[in-house]
Design a protein around this motif. Structure first.
Motif, PDB file in Angstrom:
ATOM      1  N   CYS A  93       0.845  -1.195   0.000  1.00 37.37           N
ATOM      2  CA  CYS A  93       0.000   0.000   0.000  1.00 37.37           C
ATOM      3  C   CYS A  93       0.879   1.244   0.000  1.00 37.37           C
ATOM      4  CB  CYS A  93      -0.895   0.035   1.240  1.00 37.37           C
ATOM      5  SG  CYS A  93      -1.970  -1.399   1.439  1.00 37.37           S
ATOM      6  N   PHE A  94       0.502   2.215  -0.821  1.00 30.80           N
ATOM      7  CA  PHE A  94       1.197   3.501  -0.830  1.00 30.80           C
ATOM      8  C   PHE A  94       0.166   4.617  -0.813  1.00 30.80           C
ATOM      9  CE2 PHE A  94       2.825   7.327  -2.707  1.00 30.80           C
ATOM     10  CZ  PHE A  94       4.099   7.449  -2.173  1.00 30.80           C
ATOM     11  N   PHE A  95       0.408   5.594   0.071  1.00 29.96           N
ATOM     12  CA  PHE A  95      -0.464   6.756   0.170  1.00 29.96           C
ATOM     13  C   PHE A  95       0.421   8.000   0.183  1.00 29.96           C
ATOM     14  CE2 PHE A  95      -2.072   3.201   2.703  1.00 29.96           C
ATOM     15  CZ  PHE A  95      -3.229   2.893   2.004  1.00 29.96           C
ATOM     16  N   GLY A  96       0.141   8.952  -0.693  1.00 25.95           N
ATOM     17  CA  GLY A  96       0.992  10.129  -0.749  1.00 25.95           C
ATOM     18  C   GLY A  96       0.300  11.322  -1.354  1.00 25.95           C
ATOM     19  N   TYR A  97       1.083  12.387  -1.464  1.00 27.64           N
ATOM     20  CA  TYR A  97       0.576  13.646  -2.009  1.00 27.64           C
ATOM     21  C   TYR A  97       1.753  14.327  -2.694  1.00 27.64           C
ATOM     22  CZ  TYR A  97      -2.085  17.992  -2.263  1.00 27.64           C
ATOM     23  OH  TYR A  97      -2.763  19.101  -2.701  1.00 27.64           O
ATOM     24  N   PRO A  98       1.544  14.913  -3.876  1.00 25.81           N
ATOM     25  CA  PRO A  98       2.675  15.472  -4.631  1.00 25.81           C
ATOM     26  C   PRO A  98       3.347  16.648  -3.916  1.00 25.81           C
ATOM     27  CG  PRO A  98       0.709  15.245  -6.014  1.00 25.81           C
ATOM     28  CD  PRO A  98       0.277  15.037  -4.607  1.00 25.81           C
ATOM     29  N   ILE A  99       4.664  16.638  -3.926  1.00 29.72           N
ATOM     30  CA  ILE A  99       5.452  17.787  -3.492  1.00 29.72           C
ATOM     31  C   ILE A  99       6.867  17.609  -4.041  1.00 29.72           C
ATOM     32  CG2 ILE A  99       5.953  16.703  -1.255  1.00 29.72           C
ATOM     33  CD1 ILE A  99       6.213  19.524  -0.044  1.00 29.72           C
ATOM     34  N   THR A 100       7.406  18.648  -4.633  1.00 31.76           N
ATOM     35  CA  THR A 100       8.764  18.622  -5.150  1.00 31.76           C
ATOM     36  C   THR A 100       9.743  18.656  -3.974  1.00 31.76           C
ATOM     37  OG1 THR A 100       7.964  19.890  -7.032  1.00 31.76           O
ATOM     38  CG2 THR A 100      10.332  19.812  -6.746  1.00 31.76           C
ATOM     39  N   PRO A 101      10.837  17.890  -4.007  1.00 27.32           N
ATOM     40  CA  PRO A 101      11.407  17.124  -5.115  1.00 27.32           C
ATOM     41  C   PRO A 101      11.241  15.610  -5.009  1.00 27.32           C
ATOM     42  CG  PRO A 101      13.127  17.658  -3.539  1.00 27.32           C
ATOM     43  CD  PRO A 101      11.826  18.142  -2.943  1.00 27.32           C
ATOM     44  N   GLN A 102      10.076  15.132  -4.532  1.00 25.79           N
ATOM     45  CA  GLN A 102       9.883  13.681  -4.408  1.00 25.79           C
ATOM     46  C   GLN A 102       8.733  13.141  -5.250  1.00 25.79           C
ATOM     47  OE1 GLN A 102       7.063  11.842  -2.469  1.00 25.79           O
ATOM     48  NE2 GLN A 102       6.079  13.776  -3.036  1.00 25.79           N
ATOM     49  N   THR A 103       8.107  13.957  -6.062  1.00 25.29           N
ATOM     50  CA  THR A 103       6.871  13.561  -6.730  1.00 25.29           C
ATOM     51  C   THR A 103       7.056  12.370  -7.667  1.00 25.29           C
ATOM     52  OG1 THR A 103       5.993  15.798  -6.545  1.00 25.29           O
ATOM     53  CG2 THR A 103       4.982  14.381  -8.199  1.00 25.29           C
ATOM     54  N   GLU A 104       8.254  12.196  -8.247  1.00 24.35           N
ATOM     55  CA  GLU A 104       8.485  11.049  -9.130  1.00 24.35           C
ATOM     56  C   GLU A 104       8.287   9.723  -8.412  1.00 24.35           C
ATOM     57  OE1 GLU A 104      10.996  14.448 -10.685  1.00 24.35           O
ATOM     58  OE2 GLU A 104      10.647  13.510  -8.740  1.00 24.35           O
ATOM     59  N   LEU A 105       8.555   9.701  -7.099  1.00 28.57           N
ATOM     60  CA  LEU A 105       8.336   8.482  -6.325  1.00 28.57           C
ATOM     61  C   LEU A 105       6.848   8.117  -6.334  1.00 28.57           C
ATOM     62  CD1 LEU A 105       9.995   7.863  -2.825  1.00 28.57           C
ATOM     63  CD2 LEU A 105       7.859   6.806  -3.527  1.00 28.57           C
ATOM     64  N   LEU A 106       6.031   9.102  -6.062  1.00 23.57           N
ATOM     65  CA  LEU A 106       4.577   8.902  -6.079  1.00 23.57           C
ATOM     66  C   LEU A 106       4.101   8.482  -7.472  1.00 23.57           C
ATOM     67  CD1 LEU A 106       1.883  11.009  -4.376  1.00 23.57           C
ATOM     68  CD2 LEU A 106       1.834  10.903  -6.848  1.00 23.57           C
ATOM     69  N   GLN A 107       4.636   9.128  -8.509  1.00 27.84           N
ATOM     70  CA  GLN A 107       4.231   8.801  -9.882  1.00 27.84           C
ATOM     71  C   GLN A 107       4.594   7.361 -10.244  1.00 27.84           C
ATOM     72  OE1 GLN A 107       6.351  12.047 -11.744  1.00 27.84           O
ATOM     73  NE2 GLN A 107       4.466  13.199 -12.109  1.00 27.84           N
ATOM     74  N   TYR A 108       5.769   6.939  -9.825  1.00 32.41           N
ATOM     75  CA  TYR A 108       6.224   5.583 -10.122  1.00 32.41           C
ATOM     76  C   TYR A 108       5.330   4.547  -9.443  1.00 32.41           C
ATOM     77  CZ  TYR A 108       9.695   1.932 -11.179  1.00 32.41           C
ATOM     78  OH  TYR A 108      10.349   0.819 -11.662  1.00 32.41           O
ATOM     79  N   MET A 109       4.987   4.818  -8.191  1.00 33.88           N
ATOM     80  CA  MET A 109       4.103   3.899  -7.467  1.00 33.88           C
ATOM     81  C   MET A 109       2.719   3.866  -8.104  1.00 33.88           C
ATOM     82  SD  MET A 109       5.986   2.510  -5.172  1.00 33.88           S
ATOM     83  CE  MET A 109       5.131   1.840  -3.762  1.00 33.88           C
ATOM     84  N   ALA A 110       2.253   5.021  -8.591  1.00 38.74           N
ATOM     85  CA  ALA A 110       0.950   5.063  -9.253  1.00 38.74           C
ATOM     86  C   ALA A 110       0.931   4.153 -10.487  1.00 38.74           C
ATOM     87  CB  ALA A 110       0.607   6.495  -9.658  1.00 38.74           C
ATOM     88  N   LYS A 111       2.038   4.115 -11.214  1.00 38.03           N
ATOM     89  CA  LYS A 111       2.129   3.289 -12.416  1.00 38.03           C
ATOM     90  C   LYS A 111       2.232   1.803 -12.092  1.00 38.03           C
ATOM     91  CE  LYS A 111       4.617   6.785 -15.164  1.00 38.03           C
ATOM     92  NZ  LYS A 111       5.933   7.097 -15.794  1.00 38.03           N
ATOM     93  N   LYS A 112       2.996   1.477 -11.046  1.00 37.94           N
ATOM     94  CA  LYS A 112       3.418   0.092 -10.835  1.00 37.94           C
ATOM     95  C   LYS A 112       2.636  -0.677  -9.768  1.00 37.94           C
ATOM     96  CE  LYS A 112       7.243   0.316 -13.487  1.00 37.94           C
ATOM     97  NZ  LYS A 112       7.788  -0.673 -14.413  1.00 37.94           N
ATOM     98  N   LEU A 113       2.212   0.018  -8.701  1.00 36.12           N
ATOM     99  CA  LEU A 113       1.687  -0.704  -7.547  1.00 36.12           C
ATOM    100  C   LEU A 113       0.359  -1.397  -7.854  1.00 36.12           C
ATOM    101  CD1 LEU A 113       2.105  -1.525  -4.633  1.00 36.12           C
ATOM    102  CD2 LEU A 113       1.126   0.647  -3.903  1.00 36.12           C
ATOM    103  N   LEU A 114      -0.524  -0.732  -8.569  1.00 39.35           N
ATOM    104  CA  LEU A 114      -1.820  -1.342  -8.886  1.00 39.35           C
ATOM    105  C   LEU A 114      -1.642  -2.586  -9.748  1.00 39.35           C
ATOM    106  CD1 LEU A 114      -3.962   1.843  -9.600  1.00 39.35           C
ATOM    107  CD2 LEU A 114      -3.983   0.432  -7.553  1.00 39.35           C
ATOM    108  N   LYS A 115      -0.622  -2.563 -10.633  1.00 41.21           N
ATOM    109  CA  LYS A 115      -0.368  -3.711 -11.498  1.00 41.21           C
ATOM    110  C   LYS A 115       0.090  -4.932 -10.713  1.00 41.21           C
ATOM    111  CE  LYS A 115       0.813  -0.941 -15.563  1.00 41.21           C
ATOM    112  NZ  LYS A 115       1.880  -0.558 -16.526  1.00 41.21           N
ATOM    113  N   SER A 116       0.702  -4.699  -9.548  1.00 42.10           N
ATOM    114  CA  SER A 116       1.169  -5.813  -8.726  1.00 42.10           C
ATOM    115  C   SER A 116       0.133  -6.243  -7.688  1.00 42.10           C
ATOM    116  CB  SER A 116       2.475  -5.426  -8.018  1.00 42.10           C
ATOM    117  OG  SER A 116       2.253  -4.388  -7.084  1.00 42.10           O
ATOM    118  N   GLY A 117      -1.077  -5.679  -7.782  1.00 44.28           N
ATOM    119  CA  GLY A 117      -2.143  -6.074  -6.856  1.00 44.28           C
ATOM    120  C   GLY A 117      -2.202  -5.272  -5.584  1.00 44.28           C
TER     121      GLY A 117
END
Length: 346
Positions: free
Chosen positions: A18-42
């Protein structure tokens, strides 16, 4: 991989559910990556309505025994502090990533180390500790992220990865351990919704003072075990050193280059790099403070000296401790550090 994305990939390989987050620079790419990948892994991914919402969602998922992570940067971590205190009080495992930026206030989006005190001294309320890991490369960020999940489960405690904007945005070659196996951890405390057993409650509320004191004493014993067993520190060229730098994270890489340059000039200098900021490597620094070879220490940070107190407490007045730092998103250079060292020798 970019640092932020490497941390996210490491979390997935560590079994983050499970990942829960909110965008803020300079870490937003982490959130974006999890958005792409985590749902695909269930798994479960939610961009929360705020940082406050994200940390409380993490509390809920951790209560169910899931491997959970959240991430942010300075101002967002400030908003999460109440929830982090709740997680520690309820003894819930959770991994929190802070890719630091300049402060105070909104500050700027440049790399800084301005959240050391917030991370290591407990930015929230009450007597609690968060295990704090400070990587100095993208590869180490990968390795420490996986370790963070294991430590969180082992001690039922929040663990923070404390990086900065440089680490989050830079790209380096990384290798993943293909043989990593998630440790089998029993979680008899987890709230799983089963009917045929006594009820389970995850809670940090103790109305009776005697009960809360007993709980705090229990937490203190856990922190003592962490301090005894989980210290990580790098000692670089310290065997014959006459002066020792102390630095952490990405700043320590710059200091290491300064140490190499000074060595080329015949100067006997070394570096102590705390990898765990809590537990702090007090005994390691104390060992060198007791050495007759060591004349002084230099603490170098990308802030106004937030780690300085811990260094001085470890040295315990046995040697002089000097400080050199840049703040507001400014980064010290090798030449500055070398120049400051020679200014002390005059």
């Amino acid at each position: 991989m970019k640092g932020n994305e490497a941390i996210a990939e490491a979390a997935l390989r560590a079994g983050c559910e499970c990942f829960f987050g909110y965008p803020i620079t300079p870490q937003t790419e982490l959130l974006q990556y999890m958005a792409k990948k985590l749902l695909k892994s269930g798994g479960v991914f939610i961009q929360a309505e705020s940082e406050v919402g994200a940390i409380n969602m993490a509390y809920g998922a951790a209560s169910c025994g899931k491997r959970v992570m959240t991430s942010s940067s300075g101002p967002g971590i400030s908003l999460k502090q109440e929830g982090i205190s709740y997680l520690a009080g309820a003894e819930l495992p959770c991994v929190i990533v802070n890719i630091m930026r300049g402060g105070p206030g909104l500050g700027n989006i440049n790399a800084a180390q301005s959240d050391y005190l917030q991370a290591t001294k407990g930015g929230g309320h009450g007597d609690y500790k968060v295990i704090v890991l400070a990587p100095s490369s993208v590869q180490e960020a990968v390795d420490l992220t996986i370790k963070a999940f294991d430590l969180a489960d082992k001690y039922r405690n929040p663990v923070m990865i404390l990086g900065d904007g440089m680490l989050g945005q830079m790209m380096e070659v990384v290798e993943f351990d293909e043989n990593y196996e998630r440790p089998e951890v029993q979680k008899p405390w987890a709230v799983t919704g089963e009917r045929n057993r006594p009820k389970r409650v995850t809670n940090s509320l103790y109305i009776v003072p005697e009960e809360l004191e007993k709980h705090n004493f229990k937490l203190r014993e856990k922190y003592k075990k962490i301090e005894e067993n989980e210290v990580m520190v790098e000692e670089y060229m310290t065997d014959d050193a006459e002066a020792v730098f102390v630095s952490f994270g990405m700043c320590a890489r710059i200091v290491k280059s300064a140490v190499n340059k000074l060595r080329q000039s015949g100067e006997k200098v070394g570096l102590i790099r705390p990898i765990t900021l809590y537990p702090f490597p007090t005994k390691c620094i104390e060992k060198y403070a007791n050495s007759n070879n060591i004349k002084f220490f230099i603490d170098v940070e990308m802030n106004l000296g937030q780690m300085l107190e811990d260094v001085k407490l470890s040295v315990a007045g046995k040697k002089d401790v000097h400080f050199y730092g840049r703040t507001g998103g400014m980064i010290p250079t090798i030449a500055e550090i070398v120049g400051y060292y020679f200014s002390l020798k005059k």
